[in-house]
Every structure is written in C-alpha cells, then in structure tokens.
Design an enzyme around this catalytic site. Structure first.
Site, PDB file in Angstrom:
ATOM      1  N   TRP A   4      48.974  40.298  48.138  1.00 29.55           N
ATOM      2  CA  TRP A   4      49.872  39.508  47.103  1.00 29.55           C
ATOM      3  C   TRP A   4      50.780  40.503  46.710  1.00 29.55           C
ATOM      4  CZ3 TRP A   4      48.978  39.311  41.360  1.00 29.55           C
ATOM      5  CH2 TRP A   4      48.373  40.362  40.742  1.00 29.55           C
ATOM      6  N   GLU A  15      40.004  42.757  39.575  1.00 29.03           N
ATOM      7  CA  GLU A  15      38.922  42.519  40.104  1.00 29.03           C
ATOM      8  C   GLU A  15      37.416  42.925  40.050  1.00 29.03           C
ATOM      9  OE1 GLU A  15      40.673  44.505  43.443  1.00 29.03           O
ATOM     10  OE2 GLU A  15      41.803  42.734  44.457  1.00 29.03           O
ATOM     11  N   LYS A  24      40.226  46.025  35.261  1.00 28.50           N
ATOM     12  CA  LYS A  24      40.964  46.869  36.106  1.00 28.50           C
ATOM     13  C   LYS A  24      42.389  46.944  35.917  1.00 28.50           C
ATOM     14  CE  LYS A  24      41.168  47.743  41.050  1.00 28.50           C
ATOM     15  NZ  LYS A  24      40.898  47.130  42.462  1.00 28.50           N
TER      16      LYS A  24
END
Ligand code: IFM
Length: 718
Positions: free
Chosen positions: A317, A459, A570
């Site tokens: 992405w 994530e 994260k």
C-alpha cells in the site's frame, strides 16, 4: 553546505549494507547499490532489476539481481589491492552520480558512475588511477557473476564471452527469463589487454608497467536487458554498449544529467532556512525519483525500491498512499503507471478473493508481477526458537483494496482526468467494493456492519474487529463506487454496460445500504478508538513495553509479541486515517487523537512519522511536525530505520518516507490542496523554514507554489 551531496569519509565493512542503500544509483529499471567497484559479495553489491522475479526452491520469491557490471579490481605488483588507507565516497543527488576516491597505497583511485536516466538499460563508469609509485598495474574490468542474493540463486546456465564486447547471459530458474549483460571498456592508456572468461564472469585484464605520477583512466559502458524487454536481450545489450562507447563517457554523462535536470525542474521542493533539512529533502526526492518507472507505463514501485531484494521486491500500500502523492502532483504520468499496474493486476486480485472464498478484488498485500501474492503465512522468524511466526498480513490486511480505490479516486479528484477510470480504474473500484460487500455479507442482516478479523496499518494488533482506518477506507470505496455513476453521468450507456459486463446489478443495489450501516468507530473524549476493545488494553507506555524485550531483534507483534496486549502500536493508524480524511475530524478531535496516539506509537515502520507530521501541521504542533519531518526525511541520509523484523533482514532505502517527506513539505508545511485542477494553500511553516517553493501540475497546467513567512502564492508557469 552543499545540499545536493552526501559524502562519507572512511570505510567500515560493517557499514556496507547501509551504505549500499544510502549511496544507491537507480533509474527505475535497475538499482546499482552504492559499494565500490571491487566489492565482494560480503559488501552486498547488487544490480537489482525492477519487475523481474524468481523463486529458488521453496524460498521467498524476490526480484532478480543481474550480473554485476562495472566490476573493477586493481592489482599492483601482482597483488589485489584491498586495503583502503583513505576512502571517501559521495552521491550527487542532483545528477544521480556515485563517486569514490580511495588511497590504496601504490595507487589512488577516483571514479564516478551512474545508472543512466537518459536510457534505462545503460550504466557507465569513469575510473581513474593515479600511480604513486612505479610498478606493475593490472585492472580486472568486467561483469562479475558473483551475485549477492537474499533468497537466491536466481540465475543459471551462464554463458560468457570476453571478446570486443564482454557478455554474460543467463536464465532465471523459475520462468527461464533470459537476463543479458554486456560491457565495453575504453582505456585511455596503452595497455596489454587480455580477455578473462571464467566461472566468475567475463573480464578484460589491462596490464601496464607504470611510472610514479602516471595517470591511467578508462571508461566502462554496460547494458542490461532481459527477455521481458524484447526478443534478443543479448544483442540489445551489446548494441547499446557499442553505441555508448562510440558516444563516449562525457556525452552519456551529459544526457544523464540533462534527464535529471528535467526531473528536478518538475519536482524539486526548494526549502530555505535549514540546509541540513534541505539536504534531507533533496535526498528523499532523489531516492523516490530514482526508482520511478519511467520506462514503462504499467509498473509500480516496491517497498524498498531498487535497493535490493528486501520485502521480496513487492508492491505494498506504500505505493498508493505514500509514493503516489508526490507523483500525482508533479509527474502524473508516473502516478498513472502505478495505478495502471493495479488495473492490469486486477485478475490476480480477483483470484486471491476467490481463494479466500470472497467475490470481487482482494489485492495482494505484497504484490509481485501479475498481482501474484508474495506475502507468505510466515513473515517473521522468532529470534528465540528460530521458528517462523504465523502472521496474518496476507489474509487480514484487507484495507489494501480500499487504498488502491482511494488512489484511483484521488487521481481523478486531483487531475480532473477520468480517462484512467475509463481505462479500467472504474472496474477496479467496483470490484474492490464488491470484495468488501462479500467480506461483510455475514453481517448484512444486522443493524450495523462489522468488519471482524482484520489488521489495520498497525500490524502489532492482529485479527481485530472494526479497525477505524479499515472501515473508513471501505466506506470511501463504497462512496467512490457510487460516485462513478455521477462521474460518467454524460455517458450512462457506457456505465450501464460496465455494470452489465461485471454482472453488478445486485451488488450495486446493496451499496447505499451497506455504506450507511458500516460501523463507525467509538470516540471517547474526542479520541477515536483504533479498533473495538483497544481502549481496554493495558496502557503502560512505550518504554515499559520496550523494557520487556529479551532480545533487541524480537518481533513486537504476533501471538507472543510484547505489544499485542497493550495500547502500544507500531505505526500511525488512527493518525493515518486523520491524515487522509481530515474532514472527518474537528480541530479538537485531531488534536486529541494526535496527543493520545503519538506517545503510544513506536514508529516501528518508516510509514509512521510522516502521517503524524501531517496531522501535527493541521493542529499547529509545528515543533513536533518539524521533528517528525526530520525523522522522515533524514532516514536515507543517516541510514535510519529498522534493519530486522525478528530474524528477517528488512533494510534498504525507504521510499515511503521519501514520499512522506514530500507530503509533509507540500501538503503539510505549505498546506497545498488540489481539487479538480484548483489549488489552495493553508501554510503551516515551522520556524526553521523561511521559504518553500515547488512546482505542481494540476488541471493540465503547471504552477509554482511559494510559501514564505508573509504567506503563500501560486503562479502559473509557462
Ligand atoms: O507496508 C508496510 C507496512 O505498513 C509495515 N511494514 C512494512 C511494509 C512495507 O513498507
């Protein structure tokens, strides 16, 4: 201070991996890592090819590294020169030229080389030796087949020839794609010349008895083609070398420099007030421009660009959300190529959705050629057990399809050009919307539609429900699908035929209702909850979580990661949502979200800081915006960023940060907004900057944007 050049003095083998990235030369077709000509594989030399992939045995598929052209090793009195008494290397960002100067004792070497921006298959090197003492000089010049691969080898059946033109040809293991390299060498001095053709490559050995003070220089011209470029790559490579040799090094260099000048004319952000920051911004723009696919209209850019094989050379992405903005505002044909890659890989996305039991387009999380999913079920290796860790990026990071639809819609919004939608983009948006409808179908009976079992941009928290970013992207995808009817209101037949072709009637009927019922995130004290239940997680602070690590390389996510049960994330997630959809938030909410999430963010991904910086600009936290801008823009100057995820090497350049630096400067500090060719400015200049000036393309015209302490102005460029 020269804001166009990165220079390093001294040499430490331990720095070679990082320096190879920082001093990279690239031209979209290939990347030539920034290591000296004589480097062995311990120093990670590579010529990485864009869009050519191979899988060896059951290892990860990754891009192919070509035979190493422009290899040059010097010998003196029969001994290879390996000890650097003094060494200096530099990268000229303005013109994409790598230089080095080394004192080997008996000789001094100075060279400059480049991957031609004027012709993507060409590489050239000018190598000069100054002799400090009398003796026997020998230069081994040519193409080395000692190739460094992460998951290789990838090239087999080598054929080598050391005649007038040096040639090495091989085929990839999986698809038998021919890869051909050729090289010509023109020495400016009379030398005894003999070809060398062995297992290690094809070379010339140039020998000469030299006197103290003598100068010996040569030019090397190399070319690389693969069977993906045409039917006879070896012949094409040889022909290009011959042609380059007859033009000469200076002419090739001049054409290369002129091509870079053209790129800067279209994209340079001039930043005044802080020279170090200006250098970092040049570095960022250099690295992103250097890897843009200018030779093809249907290729995208991988997450570590052309700096090597990290992340399997896959398209994430990152392309749509982080690289696309600079290109769509400065060089829209490149933005278009990135999106055409997605249009052409739609079949891969349809296939992936089917494999998971869904309909529509579920794009690969790590997309390789043809939309092939490069992401495996196990992406991290545990540092304690050395066992692969099951990660769910491939299966659950469903926002990828929405991100692609978002960029397609942005292309239209920013340029006002609907031809890309007509040429397949509309189909992609509709198929992405269909995927989300089918992913949600189990919930269509309830009042609200939940998207369960997903991973958002953060994530470290896997398999969550109603990730705010993901649900917003899905809403936007539904909105964009419905908007298509308006965009093509003057061509109702074309649009009806498209829906018929896709057998879309039933899905079309579901869209408005689905859009209305997608679950909105919970908001507490102005703060958007990242996913259902996030606020109930342990809220212990970043340093507390860090202190629980038993190994610095330990992976923070996954089932046993230190972050999973805490609110430590994260990378930007709600703040990425805020950066992309600021209109959803009041100023107070933007500020509240920034203040809440920033201290809870590890910034463990190079995609994080720029999103926080953009939002910091909007809420007036300009010191923070500046700090995060420097973190973003400095990354490939200082060699920052994570190198390991568990036991997996993830180093390389950081194109997402490079694109992020452009976004912060243009969209954040200058506050540029472009809507259907109309530009507006909402400047937020940090105190460190006195002036920003940059070109923008919008509505088919070119504009120069300038922001100073006095305000901003936009003027047309002729
Ligand atoms: O796409 C990113 C992801 O968001 C975080 N890990 C690295 C990927 C590639 O840059």
């Amino acid at each position: 201070m020269n804001t166009w050049s990165l220079e390093k003095r001294g040499f430490a083998p331990a720095d070679a991996a990082g320096d190879g990235n920082r001093f990279l030369c690239a031209n979209g077709y290939l990347g030539l890592r920034g290591v000296p000509e004589e480097a062995d594989r311990e120093l990670f030399p590579a010529v990485t090819l864009a869009g050519v992939y191979d899988q060896f045995a059951d290892r990860w598929r990754e891009p192919v590294n070509a035979p190493r052209c422009l290899f040059i090793r010097a010998f003196f009195d029969g001994k290879p020169l390996a000890e650097y008494r003094q060494h200096r290397q530099w990268l000229d960002y303005r013109h994409g030229i790598y230089g080095r100067e080394t004192d080997f004792g008996p000789i001094l070497v100075r060279s400059q080389r480049f991957a031609s921006m004027a012709g993507p298959h060409l590489l050239a090197d000018r190598y000069e030796v100054n002799c400090v003492q009398e003796g026997d000089l020998a230069l081994q010049v040519g193409i080395s087949t000692d190739i460094w691969d992460i998951n290789g080898p990838h090239l087999f059946d080598f054929r080598m020839q050391a005649a007038d033109t040096l040639a090495v040809e091989a085929v990839t293991g999986e698809k038998r794609i021919a890869v051909a390299a050729a090289q010509r060498v023109r020495a400016d001095f009379a030398a005894e010349e003999s070809p060398l053709q062995d297992e290690g490559g094809a070379f010339y050995l140039l020998k000469k008895r030299v006197k103290k003070g003598e100068r010996c220089a040569l030019s090397a011209f190399a070319a690389i083609y693969t069977a993906l470029d045409g039917p006879d790559p070896a012949r094409a490579a040889a022909a290009l070398c011959d042609q380059a040799e007859s033009r000469g090094f200076d002419a090739c260099l001049a054409a290369h420099k002129a091509a870079w000048e053209g790129i800067w004319e279209r994209s340079e952000i001039v930043m005044e007030g802080d020279e170090e920051a200006a250098l970092a911004l040049h570095a960022s723009q250099y690295h992103l421009n250097a890897i843009a696919p200018r030779h093809a209209d249907n290729l995208s850019i991988s997450a570590r660009g052309l700096s090597g094989q990290t992340y399997k050379g896959a398209i994430f992405w990152d392309s749509e959300i982080f690289f696309f903005p600079m290109f769509v505002h400065t060089q829209p044909e490149i933005a278009r190529a990135l999106l055409r890659y997605r249009i052409e890989t739609l079949p891969g996305a349809l296939k992936k959705a089917r494999e998971y039991g869904y309909r529509g387009a579920f794009y690969a999380w790590e997309s390789q050629e043809g939309g092939n999913e490069g992401c495996t079920d196990f992406n991290v290796v545990d540092v304690f057990t050395h066992r692969p860790v099951r990660t769910y990026f491939r299966d659950k990071q469903i926002h990828i399809s929405g991100d692609i639809a978002y960029a397609l819609r942005s292309y239209y919004d920013i340029t006002g050009d609907r031809s890309l939608l007509q040429a397949g983009g509309a189909k992609v948006i509709l198929e992405c919307a269909r995927f989300y409808l089918s992913r949600a179908s189990a919930h269509l009976d309830g009042d609200e539609i939940d998207f369960a079992d997903v991973i958002g941009p953060d994530e470290y928290h896997e398999r969550v429900t109603n990730n705010a970013f993901t649900n917003r992207m899905i809403r936007h995808c539904f909105e964009s699908a419905l908007l298509l009817k308006e965009i093509f209101a003057d061509q109702p037949e074309w649009f009806r035929d498209l829906l018929d072709e896709l057998d879309y009637e039933a899905d079309w009927a579901l869209l408005p209702e689905a859009l209305r019922r997608i679950r909105r995130p919970r908001v507490q004290n102005g703060v958007t909850e990242q996913f259902d239940g996030y606020f109930a997680l342990e809220d212990c602070g970043l340093e507390a979580v860090r202190s629980r690590l038993m190994d610095p390389r330990e992976y923070w996510g996954g089932d046993h990661g230190v972050a999973g049960t805490t609110q430590i994330i994260k990378q930007a997630d709600v703040i990425a949502l805020a950066a992309l959809f600021p209109q959803d938030f009041t100023d107070g909410q933007l500020a509240a979200n920034w203040a809440y999430y920033e201290p809870r963010t590890e910034h463990g991904s190079s995609l994080s800081a720029c999103m926080y910086a953009l939002t910091a600009c909007r809420v007036g936290r300009l010191d923070e915006a500046w700090r995060l801008f420097r973190k973003t823009a400095d990354i490939d100057v200082t060699g920052g960023g994570k190198q390991w995820a568990g036991e997996i090497y993830i180093g390389g350049t950081h194109p997402a940060s490079n694109g992020g630096a452009w976004m912060i400067a243009a969209l954040g500090f200058a506050g540029l907004r472009v809507q259907a060719g109309r530009l507006t400015l909402h400047p937020h200049l940090p105190s460190q900057i006195t002036r920003l000036a940059f070109p923008v393309v919008a509505g088919g015209a070119r504009w120069m944007v300038e922001v100073t302490r006095e305000g901003g102005r936009i003027r047309p460029m002729c």
